[in-house]
Structures are given as C-alpha cells and as structure tokens.
Scaffold this motif. Structure first.
Motif, short mmCIF file in Angstrom:
data_model
loop_
_atom_site.label_atom_id
_atom_site.label_comp_id
_atom_site.label_asym_id
_atom_site.label_seq_id
_atom_site.Cartn_x
_atom_site.Cartn_y
_atom_site.Cartn_z
N GLU A 169 50.75 30.99 41.97
CA GLU A 169 50.84 32.31 41.35
C GLU A 169 52.26 32.87 41.43
OE1 GLU A 169 46.40 34.15 41.42
OE2 GLU A 169 47.70 34.69 43.09
N ARG B 205 37.07 31.74 29.55
CA ARG B 205 38.06 32.43 30.37
C ARG B 205 37.91 32.02 31.84
NH1 ARG B 205 37.08 37.50 28.87
NH2 ARG B 205 38.43 37.23 27.11
N LYS B 206 36.66 31.91 32.31
CA LYS B 206 36.42 31.50 33.69
C LYS B 206 36.87 30.06 33.93
CE LYS B 206 32.63 34.65 34.65
NZ LYS B 206 31.18 34.79 34.85
N LYS C 210 39.17 28.41 32.23
CA LYS C 210 40.63 28.39 32.19
C LYS C 210 41.22 28.92 33.49
CE LYS C 210 44.59 30.22 29.68
NZ LYS C 210 45.26 30.64 30.87
N ARG C 211 40.65 30.01 34.00
CA ARG C 211 41.15 30.58 35.25
C ARG C 211 40.96 29.61 36.42
NH1 ARG C 211 39.79 36.46 37.69
NH2 ARG C 211 41.69 37.06 36.71
N ARG D 69 45.34 32.56 37.49
CA ARG D 69 45.54 33.79 36.74
C ARG D 69 46.83 33.73 35.93
NH1 ARG D 69 45.19 38.70 40.68
NH2 ARG D 69 46.72 37.48 41.82
N SER D 70 46.82 34.48 34.83
CA SER D 70 48.00 34.51 33.97
C SER D 70 49.02 35.49 34.51
CB SER D 70 47.61 34.89 32.54
OG SER D 70 47.20 36.24 32.52
N GLU E 170 47.87 39.14 34.11
CA GLU E 170 46.82 39.53 35.07
C GLU E 170 47.42 39.82 36.45
OE1 GLU E 170 42.85 37.17 33.58
OE2 GLU E 170 44.43 36.01 34.56
#
Length: 187
Positions: free
Chosen positions: A79, A128-129, A131-132, A137-138, A141
């Motif tokens: 991250e 989305r889940k 991908k996460r 997280r992007s 986000e």
C-alpha cells in the motif's frame, strides 16, 4: 514446434512480464525521499478533498503530516508503494493534461485530476472484492481514508469541523441529527 505452441509461449511470457513488473513495483522498497519532498502536494490534495469553509480545512488541521506519517509507519509495503506511485501518476497527469503542477491547477482541474485517478470502469461488488483481494486498495481509496481519518482525529477537525462533546453528561446510545447539525467526531 508448432505455431500454436509458439503463440502460447509468447503470450504467457507477455502476461508474466506484465504481472511480474506489477508485483515488483508493489513490493519494492518504498521511495521515502520522494514522499518526504511531496508534503506540499499532499497538503494541496487534502485541501481539495476537505476545503476550508466556515469550518477549518485539511491544511489547517495538519492532515498532510498525518498522511505522510501514516504512509511511512502504518501502511503495508504494497500500500505504501501504491500510494507513492499514485502520487507520481497524479503529478504526471497534471503535467500532461494541464501543463502545470497540481498546486497551480484550478479547483475544477484538481477535482478532475483526482476523479481521473479513480477506477475507470464500473464494477459490481463481486468484481470489486475480487480485484481488492488480488491487487489491494487503490490509490484513491487509501488517500480518501487517510485524509478523512487525519481530519476527524485532528483537534481543529474534531472540535470545529465536527460536533464534539469532550465530557458528555449522559449516555445516549442512539440519537437523531437535526437539520444542519454537524456529524459527531466520535464513532
């Protein structure tokens, strides 16, 4: 060797090189020197997200210092790299599209640049889940969470931006907000 086998090998090599570079960029040593030099950029981004109105903005609340500290000390390595690479992409986007730094952009240009950093295609919750889970997280986000937490936990944000009662007289577990009332600083 047949043509199909050669196409499969080159296709697999191409996919592996793209994912390999993605994994390398996520788990390499974070570029703290770059982050240290972008304190002003993070302050401007934070002020764009929470501008000063009749309540203090993110700059007055000192959100940039919180964000830099959180990126250095709290986030996981992947991250951290996502956040730092996102800052680099945001700077490059502003230079390519507006031919100036983010800090010199107008409010509208800043908002457009930050919107551009979000996901470009809509996804349902399941995708989305997934991908996460796979990529984490992007940038947007992480940025949004750090700015909001930094603002809500700062003294100006908690006491003047939000409703805050440091000595509540009674415990009221559930209460209704009246129109125009500020949100409570404590969860």
């Amino acid at each position: 060797m047949k043509r199909r086998q050669i196409i499969k090998i080159f296709g697999a090599a191409g996919v592996a090189s793209v994912f390999g570079f993605e994994l390398y960029s996520r788990y390499q040593a974070p570029d703290y020197e770059y982050l240290k030099g972008r304190h002003y950029l993070i302050a401007e981004i934070s002020e764009t997200i929470i501008p000063a109105t009749d309540t203090p903005g993110a700059k007055e609340a000192g959100v940039a210092a919180f964000v830099v500290h959180a990126v250095k000390e709290i986030l996981e390595r992947s991250e951290k790299n996502t956040f730092i690479n996102g800052l680099k992409k945001l700077e490059a986007y502003c230079l390519n599209v507006y031919h100036k730094d983010f800090e010199k952009c107008t409010t509208k240009e800043r908002s457009e640049a930050l919107s551009n950093m979000r996901e470009q295609f809509p996804m349902n919750n399941f995708l989305r889940k997934v991908k996460r889970k796979l990529t984490g997280r992007s940038f947007t986000e992480i940025l949004r969470e750090l700015v909001v937490v930094g603002y809500c936990t700062s003294e100006p944000g908690a006491t003047r931006g939000l409703a805050f009662d440091y000595i509540p007289a009674t415990y009221i577990p559930c209460t209704k907000l009246t129109p125009g009332q500020k949100s409570w600083a404590t969860k």
